[in-house]
Design a protein around this motif. Sequence first.
Motif, PDB file in Angstrom:
ATOM      1  N   PRO A 119     -12.703  51.314 -27.962  1.00  0.00           N
ATOM      2  CA  PRO A 119     -12.435  50.500 -26.766  1.00  0.00           C
ATOM      3  C   PRO A 119     -12.640  51.278 -25.465  1.00  0.00           C
ATOM      4  O   PRO A 119     -13.189  50.749 -24.493  1.00  0.00           O
ATOM      5  N   GLN A 120     -12.196  52.537 -25.473  1.00  0.00           N
ATOM      6  CA  GLN A 120     -12.367  53.357 -24.263  1.00  0.00           C
ATOM      7  C   GLN A 120     -13.851  53.625 -23.989  1.00  0.00           C
ATOM      8  O   GLN A 120     -14.275  53.727 -22.836  1.00  0.00           O
ATOM      9  N   MET A 121     -14.618  53.749 -25.062  1.00  0.00           N
ATOM     10  CA  MET A 121     -16.058  53.962 -24.872  1.00  0.00           C
ATOM     11  C   MET A 121     -16.686  52.725 -24.242  1.00  0.00           C
ATOM     12  O   MET A 121     -17.495  52.829 -23.321  1.00  0.00           O
ATOM     13  N   LEU A 122     -16.291  51.575 -24.754  1.00  0.00           N
ATOM     14  CA  LEU A 122     -16.854  50.334 -24.228  1.00  0.00           C
ATOM     15  C   LEU A 122     -16.485  50.168 -22.764  1.00  0.00           C
ATOM     16  O   LEU A 122     -17.284  49.679 -21.953  1.00  0.00           O
ATOM     17  N   ASP A 123     -15.296  50.614 -22.442  1.00  0.00           N
ATOM     18  CA  ASP A 123     -14.850  50.539 -21.058  1.00  0.00           C
ATOM     19  C   ASP A 123     -15.766  51.378 -20.157  1.00  0.00           C
ATOM     20  O   ASP A 123     -16.177  50.945 -19.082  1.00  0.00           O
ATOM     21  N   ILE A 124     -16.090  52.563 -20.617  1.00  0.00           N
ATOM     22  CA  ILE A 124     -16.950  53.430 -19.809  1.00  0.00           C
ATOM     23  C   ILE A 124     -18.360  52.856 -19.711  1.00  0.00           C
ATOM     24  O   ILE A 124     -18.984  52.859 -18.640  1.00  0.00           O
ATOM     25  N   ILE A 125     -18.851  52.324 -20.812  1.00  0.00           N
ATOM     26  CA  ILE A 125     -20.193  51.734 -20.766  1.00  0.00           C
ATOM     27  C   ILE A 125     -20.220  50.568 -19.780  1.00  0.00           C
ATOM     28  O   ILE A 125     -21.176  50.398 -19.015  1.00  0.00           O
ATOM     29  N   GLY A 126     -19.116  49.794 -19.773  1.00  0.00           N
ATOM     30  CA  GLY A 126     -19.025  48.678 -18.821  1.00  0.00           C
ATOM     31  C   GLY A 126     -19.075  49.179 -17.390  1.00  0.00           C
ATOM     32  O   GLY A 126     -19.779  48.621 -16.535  1.00  0.00           O
ATOM     33  N   VAL A 142     -27.982  49.888 -25.735  1.00  0.00           N
ATOM     34  CA  VAL A 142     -27.644  50.072 -24.326  1.00  0.00           C
ATOM     35  C   VAL A 142     -27.950  51.528 -23.993  1.00  0.00           C
ATOM     36  O   VAL A 142     -27.516  52.435 -24.700  1.00  0.00           O
ATOM     37  N   CYS A 143     -28.743  51.712 -22.935  1.00  0.00           N
ATOM     38  CA  CYS A 143     -29.177  53.074 -22.603  1.00  0.00           C
ATOM     39  C   CYS A 143     -28.698  53.509 -21.224  1.00  0.00           C
ATOM     40  O   CYS A 143     -28.355  52.691 -20.373  1.00  0.00           O
ATOM     41  N   PHE A 181     -30.931  58.146 -22.682  1.00  0.00           N
ATOM     42  CA  PHE A 181     -30.263  58.295 -23.978  1.00  0.00           C
ATOM     43  C   PHE A 181     -29.404  57.066 -24.269  1.00  0.00           C
ATOM     44  O   PHE A 181     -29.058  56.306 -23.358  1.00  0.00           O
ATOM     45  N   VAL A 182     -29.060  56.928 -25.536  1.00  0.00           N
ATOM     46  CA  VAL A 182     -28.387  55.715 -25.982  1.00  0.00           C
ATOM     47  C   VAL A 182     -26.876  55.821 -25.816  1.00  0.00           C
ATOM     48  O   VAL A 182     -26.262  56.809 -26.212  1.00  0.00           O
ATOM     49  N   LEU A 183     -26.303  54.797 -25.221  1.00  0.00           N
ATOM     50  CA  LEU A 183     -24.850  54.714 -25.084  1.00  0.00           C
ATOM     51  C   LEU A 183     -24.256  53.907 -26.230  1.00  0.00           C
ATOM     52  O   LEU A 183     -23.203  54.230 -26.752  1.00  0.00           O
ATOM     53  N   TRP A 197     -18.916  47.757 -34.618  1.00  0.00           N
ATOM     54  CA  TRP A 197     -17.847  47.291 -33.743  1.00  0.00           C
ATOM     55  C   TRP A 197     -18.406  46.216 -32.824  1.00  0.00           C
ATOM     56  O   TRP A 197     -19.587  46.277 -32.431  1.00  0.00           O
ATOM     57  N   ASP A 198     -17.580  45.241 -32.506  1.00  0.00           N
ATOM     58  CA  ASP A 198     -18.009  44.213 -31.552  1.00  0.00           C
ATOM     59  C   ASP A 198     -18.026  44.798 -30.153  1.00  0.00           C
ATOM     60  O   ASP A 198     -17.249  45.698 -29.838  1.00  0.00           O
ATOM     61  N   SER A 199     -18.906  44.284 -29.347  1.00  0.00           N
ATOM     62  CA  SER A 199     -18.950  44.735 -27.960  1.00  0.00           C
ATOM     63  C   SER A 199     -19.598  43.653 -27.113  1.00  0.00           C
ATOM     64  O   SER A 199     -20.244  42.754 -27.640  1.00  0.00           O
ATOM     65  N   PRO A 200     -19.444  43.747 -25.809  1.00  0.00           N
ATOM     66  CA  PRO A 200     -20.099  42.774 -24.906  1.00  0.00           C
ATOM     67  C   PRO A 200     -21.618  42.809 -25.042  1.00  0.00           C
ATOM     68  O   PRO A 200     -22.299  41.899 -24.606  1.00  0.00           O
ATOM     69  N   TRP A 201     -22.135  43.864 -25.647  1.00  0.00           N
ATOM     70  CA  TRP A 201     -23.594  43.991 -25.786  1.00  0.00           C
ATOM     71  C   TRP A 201     -24.043  43.696 -27.210  1.00  0.00           C
ATOM     72  O   TRP A 201     -25.142  44.033 -27.622  1.00  0.00           O
ATOM     73  N   GLY A 202     -23.104  43.159 -27.987  1.00  0.00           N
ATOM     74  CA  GLY A 202     -23.409  42.844 -29.371  1.00  0.00           C
ATOM     75  C   GLY A 202     -22.817  43.882 -30.298  1.00  0.00           C
ATOM     76  O   GLY A 202     -22.384  44.957 -29.852  1.00  0.00           O
ATOM     77  N   ALA A 203     -22.801  43.566 -31.580  1.00  0.00           N
ATOM     78  CA  ALA A 203     -22.232  44.494 -32.557  1.00  0.00           C
ATOM     79  C   ALA A 203     -23.044  45.780 -32.566  1.00  0.00           C
ATOM     80  O   ALA A 203     -24.270  45.765 -32.413  1.00  0.00           O
ATOM     81  N   GLY A 204     -22.344  46.889 -32.774  1.00  0.00           N
ATOM     82  CA  GLY A 204     -23.058  48.164 -32.790  1.00  0.00           C
ATOM     83  C   GLY A 204     -22.092  49.311 -32.971  1.00  0.00           C
ATOM     84  O   GLY A 204     -20.970  49.133 -33.422  1.00  0.00           O
TER      85      GLY A 204
END
Length: 457
Positions: A119-126, A142-143, A181-183, A197-204
């Motif tokens: 979740p914290q990773m997704l937060d940073i990617i957001g 997501v790059c 690079f890939v996030l 894992w689910d994410s706003p950018w799709g499962a990954g």
Amino acid sequence: MLKLYNSLARTPQEFVPIEPGRVRMYVCGMTVYDYCHLGHARVMVVFDMVARWLRASGYNVTYVRNITDIDDKIIRRAAEKGESIRTLTDRFIAFMNEDAAALGVLRPDAEPRATEFVPQMLDIIGKLERNGYAYAAGNRDVCYSVRKFAGYGKLSGKSIEDLRAGERVDVQEGKQDPLDFVLWKHAKESEPAEAKWDSPWGAGRPGWHIECSAMSSQLLGPHFDIHGGGQDLQFPHHENEIAQSEGAHGDTFVNYWMHNGFVRVDDEKMSKSLGNFFTIREVLKQYDAEVVRFFILRAHYRSPLNYSDAHLDDARQALTRLYTALKGFDGVAAVDWHEAHAQRFRAAMDNDFGTPEAMEVLFDLAGEVNRTGDAKAAAQLKALGGVLGLLQRPAVEFLQAAPASGMSNEAIDAQIAARIAAKKAKNFADADRIRDELKAAGIVLEDGPAGTTWRRA
RNA sequence: GGCGCGAUCGCAUAGUGGCCGUGCAACGGAUUGCAAAUCCGUCUACCCCAGUUCGAUUCUGGGUCGCGCCUCCA
């Protein structure tokens, strides 16, 4: 006052913590799909030493060392073994902890696992997306758009232009720039549910670098004091961490970057890919763990460290000299920091963790103990050794530590008793025969005023 | 090709503008019934070429050799 070499500045700098009296340190730990090798041992021992010295210097230290428990290799290895990712990583984490404990490595204050911080990773990617650093690539990854981050290359001393010029990277489909690079990696059919894992950018699942940005900011805050790891992580891993963390938080990420040198075999880097590595447990079958720790700390942490049996044998002899001086002094000892040796020790350590010089002080102290039998010098030797995580066992235990195969203590004692009887009867031929036989078995006898003692050669 | 690091006594590892490195190994002596350990001593190194300097292993420039990163890697 402590000076440390900052990879970011490429020069030694005086250490000033963000918050007085407090140090926050993050170190990149292991990817857990196999046994740890000597290179991993070096990172663990070196930063354990760093944490110990910071604490000895009076700092309140928070030391985080992460565990990477999701990546391509782990997924592949779990599939090969026909087991779950969790089963695989749990097993190798346990092995890692055993190895670390053997080497006298204290547990870090936190050992976060990547999978627990998605979740914290997704937060940073957001945040990166909102700040314009991240984009969804054509292949649904997501790059990170490296060119958007002005400071890219500041840690590794590389410029984007140079990197492009020497480009050997396979251009992955979907990237706007080969250096991006890939996030977040989009989920693939073939991958197990455990790796999705689910994410706003799709499962990954997370890219390699994002976990460290997420875990460090969660546990230490977006801006902390020291970030460490092996030299091979300086680029691209740490460079990318900076891009992610500073791109997301808009704050300075880390003040001091520390990178330890490689372990080498025949003057070549020891690495998984070269296949020239020795696992810690392999080495521990042959050498006492404290000898290995001593061997690592005897070299400066930034220097290359050549591994060979001859060098380990040498380290063993050297450590034996220290423990020999400590024979008969097995009390608990605290450092007397006002004493001259301790001050030299401190000066050495304050100079970018100069363990080789600090060890010279230990040998000087050993010489003094041998010359004078001074109990205070012995106590100081043991106490200063303790600052490095060394010399804390009873001397006899180290000197008699049994290798995997060898004579039992009982058999040795029986032989010694027989020899003493022979000596009493002035039967020196028999006494010498027993001595020679034991010597052939790797046992050295030492006749002293207090009787006969023995050690393993 | 780009960027960076290193070259120290037989081996290993520090460090310094002039004087003691440290450990291991070797050699001599003391000690020991013989050994071991220990102590004393010996062996007195700084890749090559220029330059700076009263003086450089240590600073500067060039060269040679080795290594690392630029790709997963501690």
